[in-house]
Design an enzyme around this catalytic site. Sequence first.
Site, PDB file in Angstrom:
ATOM      1  N   LEU A  70       0.761  -1.760  -0.474  1.00 11.57           N
ATOM      2  CA  LEU A  70       0.226  -0.154   0.152  1.00 11.57           C
ATOM      3  C   LEU A  70       0.529   1.652  -0.203  1.00 11.57           C
ATOM      4  CD1 LEU A  70      -3.028  -1.549   2.119  1.00 11.57           C
ATOM      5  CD2 LEU A  70      -2.749  -1.148  -0.061  1.00 11.57           C
ATOM      6  N   ALA A 100       5.498  -2.614  -8.659  1.00 11.13           N
ATOM      7  CA  ALA A 100       7.193  -1.443  -8.759  1.00 11.13           C
ATOM      8  C   ALA A 100       6.091  -0.386  -8.652  1.00 11.13           C
ATOM      9  CB  ALA A 100       6.751  -2.022 -10.027  1.00 11.13           C
ATOM     10  N   TYR A 132      14.354   3.204 -14.054  1.00  7.89           N
ATOM     11  CA  TYR A 132      12.683   3.322 -14.180  1.00  7.89           C
ATOM     12  C   TYR A 132      12.537   1.736 -15.119  1.00  7.89           C
ATOM     13  CZ  TYR A 132       7.800   2.271 -15.476  1.00  7.89           C
ATOM     14  OH  TYR A 132       6.737   1.377 -16.425  1.00  7.89           O
ATOM     15  N   PHE A 158       1.541   0.293 -23.352  1.00  5.45           N
ATOM     16  CA  PHE A 158       2.237   1.430 -23.526  1.00  5.45           C
ATOM     17  C   PHE A 158       1.451   2.523 -23.158  1.00  5.45           C
ATOM     18  CE2 PHE A 158       4.351  -0.715 -26.817  1.00  5.45           C
ATOM     19  CZ  PHE A 158       5.075   0.486 -27.688  1.00  5.45           C
ATOM     20  N   ASP A 209      12.484  11.433 -21.169  1.00  4.19           N
ATOM     21  CA  ASP A 209      10.816  10.997 -21.341  1.00  4.19           C
ATOM     22  C   ASP A 209      11.476  11.088 -22.948  1.00  4.19           C
ATOM     23  OD1 ASP A 209       8.779  10.992 -20.069  1.00  4.19           O
ATOM     24  OD2 ASP A 209       8.626  12.871 -20.348  1.00  4.19           O
TER      25      ASP A 209
END
Length: 321
Positions: free
Chosen positions: A33, A72, A138, A166, A284
């Site tokens: 959590l 994750a 990540y 995606f 990004d």
Amino acid sequence: MRLLVTGGAGYIGSVVTALLLDSGHDVVVLDDLSTGHQVAIPKGAQFVHGRVHDVIGEVLTPDFDAVLHFAAFIAAGESVRKPEKYWENNLIGSLRLLDAMRSAGVRRLVFSSTANVYGDPDAVPIPETAVTRPPNPYAASKLAVDHALAGEATAHGLAAVSLRYFNVAGAHVRADGSLMGERHDPETHLIPIALQVAAGRRDKLELYGDDYPTPDGTCVRDYIHVTDLAAAHLLALSTMEPGTHRVFNLGNGNGFSNRQVVDVVREVTGHPVPTEIGPRREGDPVTLVASSEKAQRELGWKPAKPALSQMVADAWEFLRR
């Protein structure tokens, strides 16, 4: 089947849990959590509060048939600032899970991976054979787990499937009419943030960069409805092969720029969404659009809700409720 869902209190994990329960499976959810919400866990699932690193050896017993692994951290931008957090949680937690599965003799695993592993691809749409260039810790942590699964399959007979998502959006409608949607805190995804602006919960939406080599200067992404994504996990469970690690991209094959997404949010909600251009966000990629031909061919999977407007409308209804 008796199934363990790690991270089953999160957005995608909870929707997959709901579909598994609706299909008659016995499901145990393991979640600490830290980013998930207990209220999101569907009724009918047994809940164990704990971290994979700490309790997986106690929870995973030989009577389980398979594991679906969602636990994750997923904020790409944060991973650039705190790489150690992502390596420790995402990779080490997954390695602890593989140790426990080997000890318990549980030999089937569906892994929540990401299309971010491709970085800036050479061409779009992106097939599973594309070169991987993870642009942030990540994505690198997810790719490392993919490699670990391949080794585990070859050496120890694991049947493993990595599903490379995606951008996921929308809300899942259950048979009783209840909705399951995103509850991230803090929220980092474009559609729910834009909807919060439309609802008056935020003053404006920040777009990270408008100088990318795209038609309108903003990043382009492929969006997939969360219900369609969840359905692929059930198909993956039914087509696993011992000693084999299989990888599937999951997307619609259509790219939408950040500005186009905001326009759809305005159209669906009927509200203004003021935007402000900020600096590019480190890590990004410019464009991520999927080729899901392999999933359609080998899993028999096909998106039932491919329209971006449907994803936004479902997410808007969830937010309003």
